[in-house]
Each structure stands twice: as structure tokens, then as C-alpha cells.
Design an enzyme around this catalytic site. Structure first.
Site, PDB file in Angstrom:
ATOM      1  CB  SER A 111     -13.473  -7.032   8.875  1.00  0.00           C
ATOM      2  OG  SER A 111     -12.386  -7.403   8.049  1.00  0.00           O
ATOM      3  CE  LYS A 163       8.057  -2.372  -8.081  1.00  0.00           C
ATOM      4  NZ  LYS A 163       8.288  -2.519  -6.635  1.00  0.00           N
TER       5      LYS A 163
END
Length: 246
Positions: A111, A163
Site C-alpha cells: 500500500s 458534515k
């Protein structure tokens, strides 16, 4: 305990100074370890490992690049990856290096750790290393069911509908999952492009390999994800050769 520690530090410093004075300094390969999860920030003096801090590693890279005695840099990698930003910061620091950079992968170079390796000139992997894991993942825990069982309820007030995307207090909506998927996809596309550039491949060549899976060192060599199989000594020898150290 503090007094004993201070005496040990002083003794160590004296031995180091004596060794430097006696042996002198010549052409060298700087070995920079990248061990553990890659995280943004700077490590402290009492960190014992397990975390690779991007600011500390970037500072080491810059120092090695500026040292005239250092002719090449070896990254000693054993990491499962980590944060996207932290990995990109180290990649950026390496991209500024004007000297040869060699990577040696031990147990794991996956990764973000593999992302970093794309800024190198040569990658050496142990035959049994796990390499690759080209992909991006985001995880959002959902404790809604648990909170319902214990009778806890949260009232969330936001300034906009996105949000609290990823809030652990509720399930994501389909629209929110789709929204976050676009962010993951954009980061993934950038990762694939970085690998293609770093390995001299096309995006079309990399894409089938970039499913998040890892490959052994032997498999990675066959797939052109690394340049050679070997060990740390082999990588140091390669770095020294690229740096013109005879």
C-alpha cells in the site's frame, strides 16, 4: 534511573565521537528505515518503533540528499502502508533527491509503503516478501446497533448534509456512500498513475494488478513490480554501484 541513563548517553556519545575521529568519513550509502505504519507528523525521542513518521523520514531524506559524503540512499522498508497524505509526503521528499535511491523490501512493502517505493531507481525484494496492495481503503465504524441496545441516542446538529458523513452513530445513506466512493476512486487513480510512472508501465498494465492484493517477491518480479530479488546486502551493493562507490 535518570542518572544511570545520562551516564550511558554520555558514554555512547564519547564512543561515537572517538569512532568518527578515528575512522574518518568517506563515500557512503545512507540507510533510512521505514518500519511500521506510515503516519503524518514527527516522531519523538522515546518512540520505540512500530510507526514511520512522515516528517522525520522526510527530514532524514533531505539531510542525506544534502550530505556530500552520501552518494546514494537506501530505504529499508518493512511496512503495511498507512495514511495517504503521509505516504505522499515521503514520496514527494524522495522525488526531490538528486542521488540514486534504492528500496529493499523485507517482510512487507504494501500500500503506502509501495507507493513510496515508486520514487526509487531500483527495488529489491526478499523472495518471500509481500509486495503491492495497490489500492485505497476507507473504514467507518457503525455503532448504531450497540447504542440502541444500551439506550444511548445522539442528537447531531450540522451546518450541511455532508458534515456528519461517516458518523459512527448511524448508517450511511446510499448517496453518502456514492459520494465517498468518488473520493476513494480519485485517490486510487492517482496511486495507479504513480505506479505506472514509477515502474515504466502503462496505466492499462497496472490496473489489473491494482486490486488491493499482495504478491510474493517472486510474483512481484515476474509482474515487473520490483527489479530484483535479494537481501539488504544486495541492495546496499546496488546503491553503492549506482552512486559510483568503488
Amino acid at each position: 534511573i535518570v542518572s544511570a541513563l545520562a551516564l550511558q548517553i554520555l558514554a555512547l556519545g564519547s564512543r561515537s565521537a572517538a569512532t568518527s575521529a578515528e575512522s574518518g568519513i568517506g563515500p557512503a550509502v545512507a540507510v533510512i528505515p521505514i518500519k511500521g505504519v506510515i503516519t503524518s507528523g514527527e516522531g519523538g525521542p522515546f518512540d520505540t518503533g512500530g510507526v514511520a513518521f512522515s516528517e522525520s523520514i522526510s527530514a532524514d531524506i533531505e539531510k542525506a540528499n544534502e550530505d556530500d559524503n552520501v552518494k546514494a540512499i537506501l530505504l529499508d522498508v518493512d511496512s503495511p502502508g498507512g495514511g495517504v497524505v503521509a505516504s505522499d509526503e515521503i514520496y514527494h521528499a524522495l522525488s526531490q533527491v538528486e542521488k540514486p535511491v534504492v528500496v529493499v523490501i523485507g517482510d512487507l512493502g504494501a500500500s503506502g509503503a509501495y507507493y513510496i517505493s515508486m520514487a526509487s531507481d531500483w527495488i529489491v525484494a526478499n523472495p518471500n516478501s509481500l509486495v503491492g496492495s495497490i489500492g485505497v481503503i476507507s473504514e467507518f465504524p457503525n455503532a448504531e446497533g450497540l447504542l440502541e441496545k444500551v439506550g444511548v441516542e445522539f442528537v447531531v446538529i450540522t451546518s450541511g448534509p455532508r458534515k456528519d458523513v461517516g458518523s459512527p452513530y448511524r448508517d450511511m445513506t446510499e448517496a453518502e456512500e456514492a459520494y465517498w466512493q468518488t473520493i476513494v476512486d480519485e485517490t486510487y487513480e492517482s496511486f495507479v498513475q504513480i505506479v505506472a510512472e514509477g515502474r515504466g508501465m502503462t496505466v492499462e498494465d497496472v490496473a489489473p494488478l491494482a486490486d488491493g492484493g499482495v504478491y510474493t517477491g517472486r510474483q512481484a518480479l515476474d509482474l515487473k513490480l520490483v527489479d530484483a530479488l535479494g537481501y539488504k546486502d544486495d541492495a546496499i551493493t546496488k546503491a553503492a554501484g549506482l552512486g559510483g562507490i568503488t
